[in-house]
Design an enzyme around this catalytic site. Structure first.
Site, PDB file in Angstrom:
ATOM      1  CD  GLU A 287      -1.711  -2.420   1.550  1.00 57.49           C
ATOM      2  OE1 GLU A 287      -0.523  -2.658   1.836  1.00 57.49           O
ATOM      3  OE2 GLU A 287      -2.613  -3.287   1.646  1.00 57.49           O
TER       4      GLU A 287
ATOM      5  CG  PHE B  18      -9.488 -10.087  11.603  1.00 55.52           C
ATOM      6  CD1 PHE B  18      -8.225 -10.490  12.024  1.00 55.52           C
ATOM      7  CD2 PHE B  18      -9.772 -10.110  10.245  1.00 55.52           C
ATOM      8  CE1 PHE B  18      -7.268 -10.911  11.117  1.00 55.52           C
ATOM      9  CE2 PHE B  18      -8.817 -10.531   9.327  1.00 55.52           C
ATOM     10  CZ  PHE B  18      -7.567 -10.931   9.766  1.00 55.52           C
ATOM     11  CD  GLN B  19      -7.046  -7.740   8.064  1.00 57.91           C
ATOM     12  OE1 GLN B  19      -7.967  -7.521   7.287  1.00 57.91           O
ATOM     13  NE2 GLN B  19      -5.875  -8.211   7.672  1.00 57.91           N
TER      14      GLN B  19
ATOM     15  CE  LYS C  76     -16.968  -7.134   4.188  1.00 57.85           C
ATOM     16  NZ  LYS C  76     -16.295  -8.396   4.546  1.00 57.85           N
TER      17      LYS C  76
ATOM     18  CG  MET D 117      22.352  12.772   2.141  1.00 53.61           C
ATOM     19  SD  MET D 117      23.468  13.958   1.378  1.00 53.61           S
ATOM     20  CE  MET D 117      22.486  14.526   0.012  1.00 53.61           C
TER      21      MET D 117
HETATM   22  C1  TPP Z   1      12.649   5.976   4.719  1.00 57.32           C
HETATM   23  C2  TPP Z   1      13.920   6.673   5.014  1.00 57.32           C
HETATM   24  N1  TPP Z   1      14.812   6.154   5.886  1.00 57.32           N
HETATM   25  C3  TPP Z   1      15.958   6.806   6.136  1.00 57.32           C
HETATM   26  C4  TPP Z   1      16.257   7.989   5.533  1.00 57.32           C
HETATM   27  C5  TPP Z   1      17.565   8.714   5.837  1.00 57.32           C
HETATM   28  N2  TPP Z   1      18.400   8.821   4.622  1.00 57.32           N
HETATM   29  C6  TPP Z   1      18.414   9.934   3.863  1.00 57.32           C
HETATM   30  S1  TPP Z   1      19.385   9.785   2.524  1.00 57.32           S
HETATM   31  C7  TPP Z   1      19.805   8.218   2.936  1.00 57.32           C
HETATM   32  C8  TPP Z   1      20.747   7.414   2.073  1.00 57.32           C
HETATM   33  C9  TPP Z   1      20.109   7.029   0.805  1.00 57.32           C
HETATM   34  O1  TPP Z   1      20.914   6.043   0.201  1.00 57.32           O
HETATM   35  P1  TPP Z   1      20.688   5.660  -1.316  1.00 57.32           P
HETATM   36  O2  TPP Z   1      19.256   5.401  -1.560  1.00 57.32           O
HETATM   37  O3  TPP Z   1      21.642   4.610  -1.713  1.00 57.32           O
HETATM   38  O4  TPP Z   1      21.002   7.022  -2.056  1.00 57.32           O
HETATM   39  P2  TPP Z   1      22.403   7.789  -2.200  1.00 57.32           P
HETATM   40  O5  TPP Z   1      22.449   8.842  -1.148  1.00 57.32           O
HETATM   41  O6  TPP Z   1      23.484   6.782  -2.029  1.00 57.32           O
HETATM   42  O7  TPP Z   1      22.360   8.381  -3.559  1.00 57.32           O
HETATM   43  C10 TPP Z   1      19.195   7.835   4.125  1.00 57.32           C
HETATM   44  C11 TPP Z   1      19.388   6.549   4.793  1.00 57.32           C
HETATM   45  C12 TPP Z   1      15.275   8.508   4.655  1.00 57.32           C
HETATM   46  N3  TPP Z   1      15.442   9.684   4.057  1.00 57.32           N
HETATM   47  N4  TPP Z   1      14.147   7.829   4.395  1.00 57.32           N
END
Ligand code: TPP
Ligand code: MG
Lengths: 573, 160
Positions: free
Chosen positions: A58, A120-121, A170, A481
């Protein structure tokens, strides 16, 4: 429009739901069935006009609906069952809430006599989604469905758009009711202020007519108001440099002489330096987000700020403007245009040229001429081969910053991303939704090796629906990042950022998606060319330099004046 | 108790969950509610809320804009205290040992223009209305007795 029900016709609630969707102009629904919404799926059977996309999770439905909304300007629609189906939507709702994306989600709920019994749910989805929706409804009677739907579709797009959720028990889906539909939403319409008063226009124009170093910072509101031309006309009339926030990108052509880039943490040099010097800052359809202003007390210190936004609660929320005007971006700029004197401003514009060439020298040239494959090169190559006309749906992380910085958007409303929430995994389903909503677009999904694994299951949906999206997977084998921050601000201690990834080529094969791997610039060029020529979805895995960093950057907590343009500058500090 | 309080008056549809939406917003924006009273307004179907909170002018103005965005809210405004007449209602139950003490209690009640609304064998239940300072003072005076229960409604207000 073809309709199936007559006013007053007695049918089951589920059929009323489908009819309301039809009348709201819905063509595509992203959803997933279950016990509590099975009657809706039964009714859907009679409505072939409503194309249902069976996602694999979802959350995928919610992001796909967001992509659909970005691409079409109409609310994206999701179906989910009660309990886990509904809770899986929450990340997407929160994302749409922060980025002002119109959406209507319809969730099944346990029969009304069981409400509150931990059936349920059963999940209290109204309570859980209250903070992440513009409004939400619980419908327990078939009689109420038509009114709630008409209001929900109005609310999703009215004023500042946002997600709306309708939770339907429902029994309300199964019970019979007379179909009565009216679109009129006067009660709510009265509340919107879309235009500026004459006095306000007078005040804005006299500030601008006398400004020495005016600057425009425009955001998502420009795209949401459906027109970037008026903004451009205002800028051109007075030679005002324009910067676009991340969610405002592509509002005006980026090759325009007055476009000065994106402000913010990884924004462009000119766009971050100009607020320090401007005397009149015209902020339109943006909200002075902390990623844009950095330390707010150090933002635009000399400027008289004019803030135009459709949401009254944004005026004075983050930055207290000299003049706050509530209204629709396009409408207010349109009112303003004839009141502006034509002006030229060569001295001020010259400064921007200097800032631009500084960034060119210290950042762009280096990135684009790197002997090892860089993400910047990949994005630049996609931009060139697509003639700067493709729709880029960017995920989150370094890949997102490269997509924002290195694709020169020349076509209106062609850059989508998860800005406010920064939801990894957004791009894959959102790109799919964008393509399904507006098949005429050439959609490129830009995503990292981390992000793609958050919603990877939607590759199956893409294949099932034969959705022609092209996926640029920027694989650095890192949560790039976060790694960059650890390198620069946490003594290079790489804590839990290294990814041992699956074999993406085999994975694609398993899903039935054509794919290629590119490890240098030559292969990059060829792969993009092949992907564009081949029919159907296509994934290219680009092996980019593992430890590349996005520059410039403004360290967390610092002011825009403390922007560091290159790694050397940072190590000097 | 003597902190500067702001009054936020809200008119909203009388529907399930509306109070929750409003309260949630105060929490989300990090306000502590000092008092809240809710009841029907002069218009059928419309509930009137009087909420008092502490906060600077800017924060309160922002809060009011946020509240106004709620779909079920018809109107919200912040009103300076001197533009309002306002009252709190306090109820108190005190234990009474003997008739001498009873006399003392009744004198305090009289001083604060309260009423004894119930006299049981060993207790008196008292009703007092007034602004916060008066209720505070009433409570201070009664502390010498054995207060069993005390409740106050918080401010409810009308425009002057
Ligand atoms: C759902 C989620 N979890 C954690 C983060 C924290 N976060 C921001 S950028 C990043 C790294 C992303 O890695 P990747 O998808 O490989 O992209 P890259 O930066 O390597 O291009 C993370 C863990 C986030 N933004 N969203
Ligand atoms: Mg990565």
């Amino acid at each position: 429009m073809k309709t199936r029900l007559k006013q007053g016709q007695k049918v089951q609630g589920a059929e009323i739901i489908c009819e309301c969707l039809l009348r709201a102009g819905v063509t595509v629904i992203f959803g997933y069935p279950g016990g509590a919404n099975i009657p809706i799926y039964d009714a859907l059977y009679k409505y072939p006009e409503l194309r249902h996309i069976l996602v694999r999770h979802e959350q995928g439905a919610a992001h796909a609906a967001e992509g659909y909304a970005w691409a079409t300007g109409r609310p994206g629609v999701c179906f989910a069952t009660s309990g886990p189906g509904a809770t899986n939507l929450i990340t997407g709702l929160a994302d749409a809430m922060l980025d002002s994306i119109p959406m209507v989600c319809i969730t099944g709920q346990v029969p009304s006599p069981l409400l509150g019994s931990d059936a349920f749910q059963e999940a209290d989805i109204l309570g859980m989604t209250l903070p992440v929706t513009k409004h939400n409804y619980l419908v327990t009677r078939a009689d109420d469905i038509a009114d709630v739907f008409a209001e929900a579709f109005y609310l999703a797009v009215a004023g500042r758009p946002g997600p709306v959720l309708i939770d339907i028990t429902k029994d309300a889906q199964v019970d019979y009711a007379e179909f009565r539909y009216k679109e009129n939403r006067d009660r709510l319409k009265k509340r919107l202020k879309l235009e500026a008063t004459e006095e306000e226009i007078g005040q804005i124009s006299s500030l601008l007519n006398e400004a020495l170093r005016p600057l425009i910072v425009a955001g998502h509101g420009i795209l949401l108001s459906g027109d970037g031309k008026t903004l451009l006309s205002v800028a051109e009339k007075q030679d005002i440099p324009v910067t676009l926030t991340q969610l405002g990108l592509s509002a005006i052509p980026h090759d325009h002489r007055l476009f000065m880039g994106m402000p913010g943490m990884h924004g462009n040099v000119a766009a971050n330096r100009a607020p320090l010097e401007t005397d009149v800052l015209l902020a339109v359809g943006m909200r002075f987000h902390d990623r844009v202003t950095s330390k707010v007390s150090a933002y635009a210190p000399q400027a008289k700020i004019i803030h135009i936004d459709i949401d009254p609660s944004e005026i004075g929320k983050n930055v207290m403007p000299h003049l706050g005007v509530v209204g629709d971006a396009k409408a207010v700029l349109g009112q303003l245009l004839p009141k502006l004197k034509s002006r030229k401003n060569p001295g001020w514009l010259k400064k921007f040229e200097a800032w631009k060439s500084e960034e060119q020298k210290k950042v762009f040239t280096r990135e684009l001429l790197s002997p090892k494959l860089k993400s910047a090169q990949v994005i630049d190559e996609i931009a060139r081969q697509t003639g700067f006309q493709a729709t880029i749906v960017a995920d989150v992380g370094q890949n997102q910053m490269y997509a924002a910085r290195y694709y020169q958007y020349r076509k209106y409303n062609t850059h989508f991303t998860s800005g406010g929430l920064g939801t990894m995994g957004f791009a894959l389903p959102a790109g799919m939704g964008a393509k399904l909503g507006d098949p005429g677009r050439e959609v490129w999904i830009v995503i990292g090796d981390g992000g793609i694994q958050m919603t990877l299951q939607e590759l199956a949906t893409i294949v099932q629906e034969k959705t022609e999206v092209k996926i640029a997977l920027l694989n650095n084998n890192y949560l790039g990042m976060v790694r960059q921050w650890q390198e620069l601000f946490y003594k290079g201690n790489y804590s839990e950022v290294k990814l041992k990834n699956p074999n993406f080529q085999k994975l694609c094969e398993g899903f039935g998606i054509s794919s290629l791997k590119a490890e240098n610039l030559k292969e990059t060029k060829e792969a993009i060319n092949i992907a564009r020529k081949s029919q159907g979805p296509f994934l290219i895995e680009f092996t980019v330099e593992a430890e590349e960093n996005v520059f410039p950057m403004i360290p967390a907590g610092a002011g825009i004046g403390e922007m560091v343009v290159s790694l050397e500058e940072l190590s000097k500090k | 108790m003597t902190r500067q309080l702001s009054n936020i008056i809200i008119w909203a549809e009388n529907k399930t969950g509306v109070f929750f939406r409003i309260l949630w917003l105060f929490r989300r924006k990090q306000f502590n509610i000092e008092s809240a009273t809710v009841g029907h307004s002069e218009t059928p179907g419309i509930t009137r809320f009087t909420i008092t909170v502490a906060g600077n002018e800017n924060q309160i103005a922002n809060m009011v804009k946020q509240i106004t965005k709620l779909v079920n809210v018809i109107k919200a405004e912040t009103v300076a205290t001197d533009m309002l007449v306002y009252r709190e209602l306090a109820l108190m139950k005190v234990a009474v040992k003997n008739s001498r003490e009873k006399g003392d209690i009744l004198r305090v009640i009289e001083h604060f223009r309260g009423r004894a609304i119930n006299m049981a064998k060993n207790t008196v239940t008292i009703e007092v209305t007034g602004d916060e300072n008066k209720i505070d003072a009433f409570y201070e005076n009664m502390k010498d007795f054995a207060v069993l229960e005390f409740v106050r409604t918080g401010r409810t207000a009308l425009f002057k």
